[in-house]
Scaffold this motif. Structure first.
Motif, PDB file in Angstrom:
ATOM      1  N   TRP A 260       0.937  -1.383  -0.465  1.00 54.59           N
ATOM      2  CA  TRP A 260      -0.031  -0.285  -0.063  1.00 54.59           C
ATOM      3  C   TRP A 260       1.237   1.026   0.055  1.00 54.59           C
ATOM      4  O   TRP A 260       2.145   1.014   0.422  1.00 54.59           O
ATOM      5  N   SER A 261       0.362   1.873  -0.316  1.00 51.63           N
ATOM      6  CA  SER A 261       0.932   3.610  -0.288  1.00 51.63           C
ATOM      7  C   SER A 261      -0.070   3.861   0.239  1.00 51.63           C
ATOM      8  O   SER A 261      -1.497   4.774   0.160  1.00 51.63           O
TER       9      SER A 261
ATOM     10  N   ALA B  83      -4.756   9.879  -2.701  1.00 51.68           N
ATOM     11  CA  ALA B  83      -5.503   9.171  -2.246  1.00 51.68           C
ATOM     12  C   ALA B  83      -4.199   8.143  -1.395  1.00 51.68           C
ATOM     13  O   ALA B  83      -3.181   7.963  -1.205  1.00 51.68           O
ATOM     14  N   ILE B  84      -4.983   6.855  -1.296  1.00 58.03           N
ATOM     15  CA  ILE B  84      -4.254   5.391  -0.657  1.00 58.03           C
ATOM     16  C   ILE B  84      -4.378   4.420  -1.614  1.00 58.03           C
ATOM     17  O   ILE B  84      -5.373   4.905  -2.313  1.00 58.03           O
ATOM     18  N   ARG B  85      -3.290   4.208  -2.189  1.00 63.97           N
ATOM     19  CA  ARG B  85      -3.034   3.586  -2.706  1.00 63.97           C
ATOM     20  C   ARG B  85      -3.300   2.271  -2.091  1.00 63.97           C
ATOM     21  O   ARG B  85      -2.452   1.868  -1.579  1.00 63.97           O
ATOM     22  N   LEU B  86      -3.842   1.177  -2.240  1.00 63.70           N
ATOM     23  CA  LEU B  86      -3.552  -0.525  -2.180  1.00 63.70           C
ATOM     24  C   LEU B  86      -3.316  -1.827  -3.764  1.00 63.70           C
ATOM     25  O   LEU B  86      -3.797  -1.657  -4.783  1.00 63.70           O
ATOM     26  N   GLY B  87      -2.886  -2.865  -3.049  1.00 64.38           N
ATOM     27  CA  GLY B  87      -1.992  -3.543  -4.193  1.00 64.38           C
ATOM     28  C   GLY B  87      -3.668  -4.406  -3.931  1.00 64.38           C
ATOM     29  O   GLY B  87      -3.464  -5.090  -3.399  1.00 64.38           O
TER      30      GLY B  87
ATOM     31  N   LEU C 148      -7.131   1.347 -10.934  1.00 64.54           N
ATOM     32  CA  LEU C 148      -8.355   1.950 -11.132  1.00 64.54           C
ATOM     33  C   LEU C 148      -8.534   2.807  -9.783  1.00 64.54           C
ATOM     34  O   LEU C 148      -7.785   2.540  -8.801  1.00 64.54           O
ATOM     35  N   SER C 149      -9.195   3.956 -10.155  1.00 64.76           N
ATOM     36  CA  SER C 149      -9.000   5.548  -9.079  1.00 64.76           C
ATOM     37  C   SER C 149     -10.482   5.372  -8.295  1.00 64.76           C
ATOM     38  O   SER C 149     -11.755   5.348  -9.814  1.00 64.76           O
TER      39      SER C 149
END
Length: 119
Positions: free
Chosen positions: A2-3, A62-66, A99-100
């Motif tokens: 995640w980031s 945003a929060i980025r999730l794998g 995707l966002s």
């Protein structure tokens, strides 16, 4: 993996604290498209990223999730009726499919397909 992205007024100046004080490593510094610079720093020994973005960036804060399957994630988000920022997966050379969308509380979320390739 995640980031989290953080809005910063000046990406170059913002690198000083995480790299100089916190000991983070610069992982990515690339112009994704004209006027869209992606800067990622990572604590040493970690895979979790801090993304430094100007507040007016076209790259979403945003929060980025794998995810192992970005298409499945897109289908589930679409079925849930949340606000998608893209109707189809975003695919760019050298970047994982992603995707966002905006979550129920208005927070930006990005899912990107994790690959076996090192980042």
């Amino acid at each position: 993996m995640w980031s989290v992205s953080v809005p910063v007024a000046d990406q170059d100046a913002a690198l000083t604290f995480p790299t100089g004080v916190l000991g983070c490593e610069l992982r990515t510094d690339v112009e994704v498209w004209p006027d869209a610079r992606l800067v990622e720093v990572v604590p040493r020994g970690s895979n979790e990223e801090l993304v430094l973005l100007p507040p007016d960036s076209e790259i979403p804060v945003a929060i980025r999730l794998g995810t192992s399957d970005a298409q499945h994630a897109l289908d589930k988000v679409r079925e849930a009726g949340v606000t998608l920022h893209n109707e189809e997966l975003v695919r760019m050379e050298g970047v994982p499919a992603m995707l966002s969308h905006t979550g129920p509380d208005g927070n930006g979320l990005v899912y990107f397909e994790e690959t076996d390739e090192p980042r």
